[in-house]
Design a protein around this motif. Structure first.
Motif, PDB file in Angstrom:
ATOM      1  N   LYS A 122       0.845  -1.181   0.000  1.00  0.00           N
ATOM      2  CA  LYS A 122       0.000   0.000   0.000  1.00  0.00           C
ATOM      3  C   LYS A 122       0.892   1.246   0.000  1.00  0.00           C
ATOM      4  CE  LYS A 122      -3.611  -2.630   0.383  1.00  0.00           C
ATOM      5  NZ  LYS A 122      -4.488  -2.863  -0.787  1.00  0.00           N
ATOM      6  N   GLU A 123       0.349   2.337  -0.503  1.00  0.00           N
ATOM      7  CA  GLU A 123       1.148   3.559  -0.628  1.00  0.00           C
ATOM      8  C   GLU A 123       1.715   4.005   0.706  1.00  0.00           C
ATOM      9  OE1 GLU A 123       0.895   7.861  -2.953  1.00  0.00           O
ATOM     10  OE2 GLU A 123      -0.799   6.464  -2.967  1.00  0.00           O
ATOM     11  N   ARG A 124       0.977   3.813   1.779  1.00  0.00           N
ATOM     12  CA  ARG A 124       1.451   4.238   3.100  1.00  0.00           C
ATOM     13  C   ARG A 124       2.687   3.450   3.553  1.00  0.00           C
ATOM     14  NH1 ARG A 124      -3.299   1.322   4.051  1.00  0.00           N
ATOM     15  NH2 ARG A 124      -2.981  -0.656   5.178  1.00  0.00           N
ATOM     16  N   ASP A 125       2.920   2.303   2.888  1.00  0.00           N
ATOM     17  CA  ASP A 125       4.055   1.450   3.283  1.00  0.00           C
ATOM     18  C   ASP A 125       5.252   1.581   2.350  1.00  0.00           C
ATOM     19  OD1 ASP A 125       2.510   0.342   5.380  1.00  0.00           O
ATOM     20  OD2 ASP A 125       1.554  -1.036   3.955  1.00  0.00           O
ATOM     21  N   LYS A 156       8.122   9.622  11.833  1.00  0.00           N
ATOM     22  CA  LYS A 156       7.774   8.523  10.914  1.00  0.00           C
ATOM     23  C   LYS A 156       9.000   8.092  10.117  1.00  0.00           C
ATOM     24  CE  LYS A 156       4.940   7.297   6.896  1.00  0.00           C
ATOM     25  NZ  LYS A 156       4.774   5.899   7.337  1.00  0.00           N
TER      26      LYS A 156
END
Length: 308
Positions: free
Chosen positions: A65-68, A97
């Motif tokens: 996923k894009e967040r990863d 982050k």
């Protein structure tokens, strides 16, 4: 990446210019490792972006996923040219982050915000600079080289402004300056003096290898640390022959005492081809320079209908 971009790379002479004799004077002060004729260099290599959907199924898992994306990027490469900071000063949440996703030995190399370097051209930017510097220093062990990219309008006549700005930065911040105004390179004495002044300030310099601006491939160093921005042409054959030439140049420079190299490989355009080229760089550096860089693991992308 529009700077120096051209449509016909076949028309360009990509031969690397000879290194500057000034380099030898700097490297002469570098003490070799005991029992060896050369220093053991530190090499960080990566690209300018992690948020690329084309990397899914090739650089990242097919279900990523894009967040990863950042999580997987830091497990494939050991540095990144952090252009995001050119457009905004990172918040504490962003910094935390980035630190949480980094692996041991990974470094972020942030670019100074354009509001400082381009809009204000280093003037009346004390508060913004302090905010940016404090933010990136909080990356701690994950902070590598920072980029101060000067605008194309910032010529040698503005050296006093640059000098004052660099003197105001903390010593613990590694800074490499990227020059773009042609007048820095049009007269050898001007460029030589700039390198000597940066050397005395304990600051570094960026070398850019791009098709349309061969003057910024100046081969000058103000320290035994190389910061290279290599701009490829979307997998063109010359991307690889240029890499071969650079690997041989780096082998010579490592033997002369180059201690550290930050290598940022741009694929051109959306950087879709950057991972393959980085893999080639890593393999050739390991082969010819005796390094043990970890190879990124790339999977061939599955194209819908390709099995039928």
């Amino acid at each position: 990446m529009e700077f120096g971009k051209i449509q016909q790379p076949d028309t360009v002479n990509f031969t690397l210019p000879p290194g500057s004799s000034f380099n030898g004077r700097i490297w002469a002060s570098v003490e070799p490792v005991q029992g060896s004729g050369q220093c053991r260099p530190s090499v960080s290599i990566g690209g300018p972006i992690w948020a690329n959907k084309d990397y899914v199924g090739k650089v990242y898992p097919s279900n990523a996923k894009e967040r990863d994306f950042l999580h997987y990027y830091t497990r494939q490469f050991n540095t990144i040219e952090l252009n995001l900071t050119h457009y905004q000063i990172p918040t504490p949440g962003m910094i935390e982050k980035w630190k949480a996703e980094a692996t041991d030995g990974f470094t972020y190399c942030p670019k100074f915000p354009q509001i400082i370097s381009h809009e204000r051209q280093l003037l009346a930017s004390e508060n913004l600079t302090e905010e940016f510097v404090n933010a990136v220093l909080s990356l701690e062990e994950f902070l590598g080289m920072t980029f101060l990219q000067l605008p194309p309008t910032f010529g040698p006549d503005k050296w006093p402004i640059l000098e004052a700005y660099l003197k105001g930065l903390p010593d613990e911040l590694d800074v490499a300056v990227e020059f773009r105004h042609p007048d820095w390179f049009s007269k050898a004495i001007v460029w030589q003096q700039a390198l000597e002044k940066l050397y005395n300030l304990h600051r570094h310099v960026v070398i850019t290898d791009v098709a349309g601006r061969r003057d910024v491939l100046h081969m000058g160093l103000s320290s035994p640390v190389l910061t290279l921005r290599f701009i490829a042409n979307e997998g063109h054959i010359t991307d690889y022959t240029r890499t071969d030439a650079w690997v041989q140049r780096l082998k010579t420079w490592f033997e002369k005492g180059l201690q550290k190299a930050y290598l940022f490989i741009h694929g051109g355009g959306d950087n879709d081809t950057a991972p393959e080229l980085i893999l080639y760089w890593v393999r050739e550096l390991n082969k010819h320079c005796g390094l043990t860089l970890r190879e990124p693991v790339l999977q061939p992308k599955v194209v819908q209908g390709s099995l039928f």
